[in-house]
Write an enzyme that holds these catalytic residues in place. Structure first.
Site, PDB file in Angstrom:
ATOM      1  N   SER A 197      -8.559   0.092  -4.843  1.00 34.13           N
ATOM      2  CA  SER A 197      -8.928   0.443  -3.587  1.00 34.13           C
ATOM      3  C   SER A 197     -10.248   0.461  -3.288  1.00 34.13           C
ATOM      4  O   SER A 197     -11.245  -0.328  -3.320  1.00 34.13           O
ATOM      5  CB  SER A 197      -7.877   1.485  -3.157  1.00 34.13           C
ATOM      6  OG  SER A 197      -7.684   1.657  -1.722  1.00 34.13           O
ATOM      7  N   LYS A 230       0.902  -1.086  -0.038  1.00 34.10           N
ATOM      8  CA  LYS A 230      -0.024   0.011  -0.007  1.00 34.10           C
ATOM      9  C   LYS A 230       0.928   1.369  -0.042  1.00 34.10           C
ATOM     10  O   LYS A 230       1.333   1.634   1.094  1.00 34.10           O
ATOM     11  CB  LYS A 230      -1.168   0.059   1.065  1.00 34.10           C
ATOM     12  CG  LYS A 230      -1.883   0.967   1.108  1.00 34.10           C
ATOM     13  CD  LYS A 230      -2.911   0.490  -0.149  1.00 34.10           C
ATOM     14  CE  LYS A 230      -4.414   1.483  -0.162  1.00 34.10           C
ATOM     15  NZ  LYS A 230      -5.101   1.186  -1.182  1.00 34.10           N
TER      16      LYS A 230
END
Length: 624
Positions: free
Chosen positions: A413, A208
């Protein structure tokens, strides 16, 4: 004596005031008369307007691609009309409009060919571009010709041009195929060491990487690994598509790209000649020479002294003439979710938790809507607005209406969050998706204040009171609190994905942890169901609703225009009033409003106004 002395002075100022008052009234009255004249001329123009002009045979459909390819316009209709009138428009072209026009032109006997003008074309990704390319190939399969022209072509422009039967380039132009890259600026040293801002990152997932620029000086090994993996997959497909379209060998095309500097030097810096020698284009023509060639192939228009042609807007008016519908038809509703996912009501081009959920609700409550296609082009944003939209998807399904997701350029996401519960998920091979992960970012500035001799002190009734004040150092217990929330958010994310994808959290975690995938890679890992573009997803939605081909219509669910907005839009489409609107429209501000609007959009997902002092974010900064 004093009164006599003051008399002339007062008289002077009274005279000046009278002149100013007169001038003010004069200016007001002039503008009022102009407004009345404007309204009168508009009414005359509308009354005298002959409507849509008839089309003749042997007409070329000219698709001037000068603008950004988007799923949905990112400005209000009235703003677009006024900006166009004042020359401040940021050109945009809706993919749906191009697909509709190309599809109609394929069967339209009056259209003999399509002319593509690629100058100014841009796009934020490749999935929508591949939808456009497929439509052009389908048009060519009907036996009609596609011809492309550009003065200069970067790789996105060339990709579209390559789908044509013939590609022409200005002799001074060139084709530049450079490959894909993703480079970002990193702020750690500037923020933390030079300014003294303490940046605290809380996340789950080593891949991430959206917030890495705030805490690192360069990309992490995990970020490099993941980016290069999906980027190479998209690049090899990009090259293969061009090679197939231009009937050249992939190794030869790769060799030319890799050896471009040396080959340009060997061509004495002549990029146009190199493109011709490498069979990337079919000829070098100036704009005038290209136009004359099209006149010779087509029909001369006596009025314009050019080839007979019609543009995209004019052709859409031809094929979208109002028609009476005897009775309501079964409908597949399309809801577009394009842009950052933020809280509340948002304008087109940004996904609002409330506004996008309302569009889905409208489709759910419309008895004529039998299925919903959710077209997602979003890198994500806030977790809560993403969850609001996902819940509404479930309610649509609970109402007995299937939901199919069509992933466009990016559905990562939060973009994946709103997609995961669909009955079927379609993605193009070059879609960017995944990035299943959560992070939170918190900045404190006590060291910044210390530089100017300012400190923070006080008392609170509990250990947590005032702990979220950014002028104080971060309390370790607050860090523990935030990380716990982030951990729970990630567990919830992969848990929901597992439930939606008939898997387990542990299995999802293997391919999650914030890692980005191409659509093809996501299909291999079970994150999407099928590979295909918009049309394939639309067909699937109709099939799930048991709608036979030709028995239903497709409708985009969008916020309706007010009567005034529709009136202004109609004026902007009327050639008689457009010129007058250009004269009377407000002058553009010196301030670069578009730059400010872009910055505001990019930062909107970090907004915390009126909510908790921190929040979890499901966002992927995966543009390239």
């Amino acid at each position: 004596m004093s009164e006599a002395k003051r008399g002339p002075i007062l008289g002077f100022f009274r005279g000046v005031w009278s002149v100013l008052t007169f001038a003010q009234q004069l200016v007001f009255n002039v503008f009022f008369l102009l407004f009345l004249l404007f309204a009168f001329v508009m009414l005359l123009a509308i009354a005298a307007s002959p409507g849509v002009q008839p089309m003749h045979d042997d007409t070329a459909l000219v698709l001037d691609l000068d603008g950004a390819l988007v799923e949905q316009f990112t400005s209000a209709p009235v703003d677009r009309v006024i900006n166009r009138a004042t020359g401040q428009a940021q050109p945009e072209i809706q993919l749906r409009d191009l697909l509709q026009a190309i599809h109609a032109a394929r069967e339209d006997a009056r259209i003999d060919r399509i002319v593509l003008l690629t100058d100014g074309f841009s796009t934020s990704g490749f999935a929508a571009m591949r939808d456009l390319a497929a439509a052009l190939r389908d048009f060519r399969a009907s036996g009609k010709q596609v011809v492309a022209y550009g003065t200069d072509m970067e790789q996105r422009q060339y990709y579209i041009a390559a789908q044509a039967d013939e590609v022409y380039l200005d002799p001074q132009g060139g084709v530049l195929l450079e490959g894909f890259g993703r480079y970002r600026m990193y702020y750690r040293e500037g923020l933390q060491e030079k300014l003294g801002v303490d940046v605290h990152l809380f996340k789950v997932g080593e891949y991430k990487s959206a917030a890495e620029p705030y805490v690192l000086d360069a990309a992490s090994p995990e970020s490099r690994e993941a980016d290069l993996y999906w980027m190479n997959d998209v690049w090899q497909r990009f090259v293969a598509d061009i090679a197939q379209a231009r009937k050249v060998e992939v190794p030869a095309l790769n060799a030319m790209i890799n050896e471009l500097p040396a080959r340009v030097q060997a061509a004495s810096g002549d990029l146009g000649k190199l493109a011709l020698d490498e069979k990337l284009v079919d000829g070098l023509r100036t704009g005038h020479e290209f136009e004359q060639m099209m006149v010779e192939r087509g029909t001369l228009d006596e009025d314009t002294q050019s080839f007979r042609q019609i543009g995209l807007d004019g052709y859409l008016m031809q094929i979208n003439r109002p028609h009476l519908v005897a009775e309501p038809q079964p409908t597949v509703a399309v809801v577009v979710a394009q842009g950052e996912i933020t809280y509340g009501q948002q304008p087109p081009g940004t996904v609002g938790g409330e506004s996008t959920a309302e569009l889905l609700r409208a489709a759910r409550e419309d008895e004529n809507v039998k299925a919903v296609l959710l077209r997602v082009d979003s890198p994500g944003g806030g977790v809560f607005p993403s969850e609001q939209i996902r819940r509404e998807v479930e309610l649509v399904q609970a109402a007995g209406k299937p939901v199919v997701v069509s992933m466009a350029n990016v559905a990562a996401s939060g973009g994946y969050w709103i997609s995961m519960n669909a009955d079927r998920i379609y993605a193009d091979e070059s879609t960017i998706t995944g990035s299943i992960g959560i992070f939170g970012l918190w900045m404190t500035v006590p060291r910044v204040l210390e530089k100017i001799g300012v400190s923070t002190d006080g008392v609170g009734t509990t250990p947590l009171a005032g702990a979220f004040d950014p002028t104080r150092p971060l309390d370790p217990n607050v860090g523990l609190l935030i990380q716990s929330v982030i951990d729970r958010g990630y567990a919830e994310f992969i848990g929901k994905v597992a439930a939606a994808r008939d898997s387990t959290p542990a299995e999802i975690d293997v391919n999650a942890r914030g890692r980005v995938w191409s659509g093809a890679q996501a299909k291999e890992r079970g994150l999407v169901d099928e590979l295909g573009g918009f049309q394939a997803a639309l067909d699937a939605a109709a099939a799930l609703a048991k709608l036979e081909e030709g028995s239903y219509r497709v409708t985009y669910i969008e916020k309706p225009l007010t009567p005034f907005e529709q009136f202004v839009v109609n004026l902007g489409q009327n050639s008689r009033t457009e010129g007058l609107l250009r004269v009377l429209a407000p002058a553009p501000l010196m301030l670069d409003r578009e730059t400010l609007a872009t910055a505001e959009r990019e930062l909107a997902w970090l907004d915390r106004k009126g909510r908790s002092p921190f929040r979890a974010v499901a966002h992927c900064l995966c543009a390239y």
